[in-house]
Design a protein around this motif. Sequence first.
Motif, short mmCIF file in Angstrom:
data_model
loop_
_atom_site.label_atom_id
_atom_site.label_comp_id
_atom_site.label_asym_id
_atom_site.label_seq_id
_atom_site.Cartn_x
_atom_site.Cartn_y
_atom_site.Cartn_z
N HIS A 45 -5.74 1.13 -0.97
CA HIS A 45 -5.32 -0.11 -0.30
C HIS A 45 -6.07 -1.27 -0.95
N GLU A 92 -9.15 -3.56 0.61
CA GLU A 92 -10.38 -2.97 1.17
C GLU A 92 -11.50 -3.12 0.13
N ARG A 127 -2.79 -4.92 1.19
CA ARG A 127 -2.83 -3.47 1.39
C ARG A 127 -1.90 -2.76 0.40
N HIS A 152 -12.28 3.73 1.93
CA HIS A 152 -11.41 2.76 2.60
C HIS A 152 -12.22 1.84 3.49
N GLU A 153 -11.51 0.89 4.10
CA GLU A 153 -12.11 0.07 5.15
C GLU A 153 -11.10 -0.04 6.30
#
Length: 225
Positions: A37, A40, A82, A123-124
């Motif tokens: 994504h 992130e 994203r 990820h975040e």
Amino acid sequence: MLVSRQVLAASSAYASPYYIVRGMNPGPVMMITSGVHGNETASIAGAQKLADHCATGRYVIHRGTLIIVPRVNQQAYAKKIRGTPDLNRTFPRRQSGKAKHPLAAAVFQLARAHQPDWWLDLHEANGLSQLSPHVLGQTLITNPGSSSVPICRRVIERMNRSISVRNQYFNLKRHELPGSARTAASRLLKAKSVTVETCWSLKRAVRIKYQTEIVHHFLREAGMS
Ligand SMILES: [Zn+2]
């Protein structure tokens, strides 16, 4: 230690650099991806920093092979979005199945070529898992029944011991997510695969620090550093 920089999906619009770090001794293979994504950014910065530190010898891989793809979706990263479709739903779902996006196909082909024992996908996410069970911020996620569960518990224990703000504690989640890199790595490659999620609303420097510390803990658990 030997670090080589290569290009994923070279000569396509999705071209993105990746790094292969070879330790001096044989050992496990760990794959680290971030930027599946594109928005992130702390996870991306953490992965790139690790690659840079390996290249300068500031961080040493003693055993095994580390493969780092810091910006899987370079196009989404350039726009800080994203990315559509959600790349983390396009990885192969069955042994004979195909990825539904050229980038997921390229990443998974790279993985198949190296047969990783470990796969960390950085990820975040929103929220703090310590405050709500419904959010993914500050979590490690595995597939149910994964052999990485006890390892994740140890990493979380060590992380939380070093975190003074209780709200920022990490928690473990177990979740099957068809089409994700984690589930594909776990089910199709039998890798110990873990998704790392830091909370977006924390300061960027703190998020990068958490990402980095978690990755270091896993590299030690794997006996690579
Ligand atoms: Zn993500």
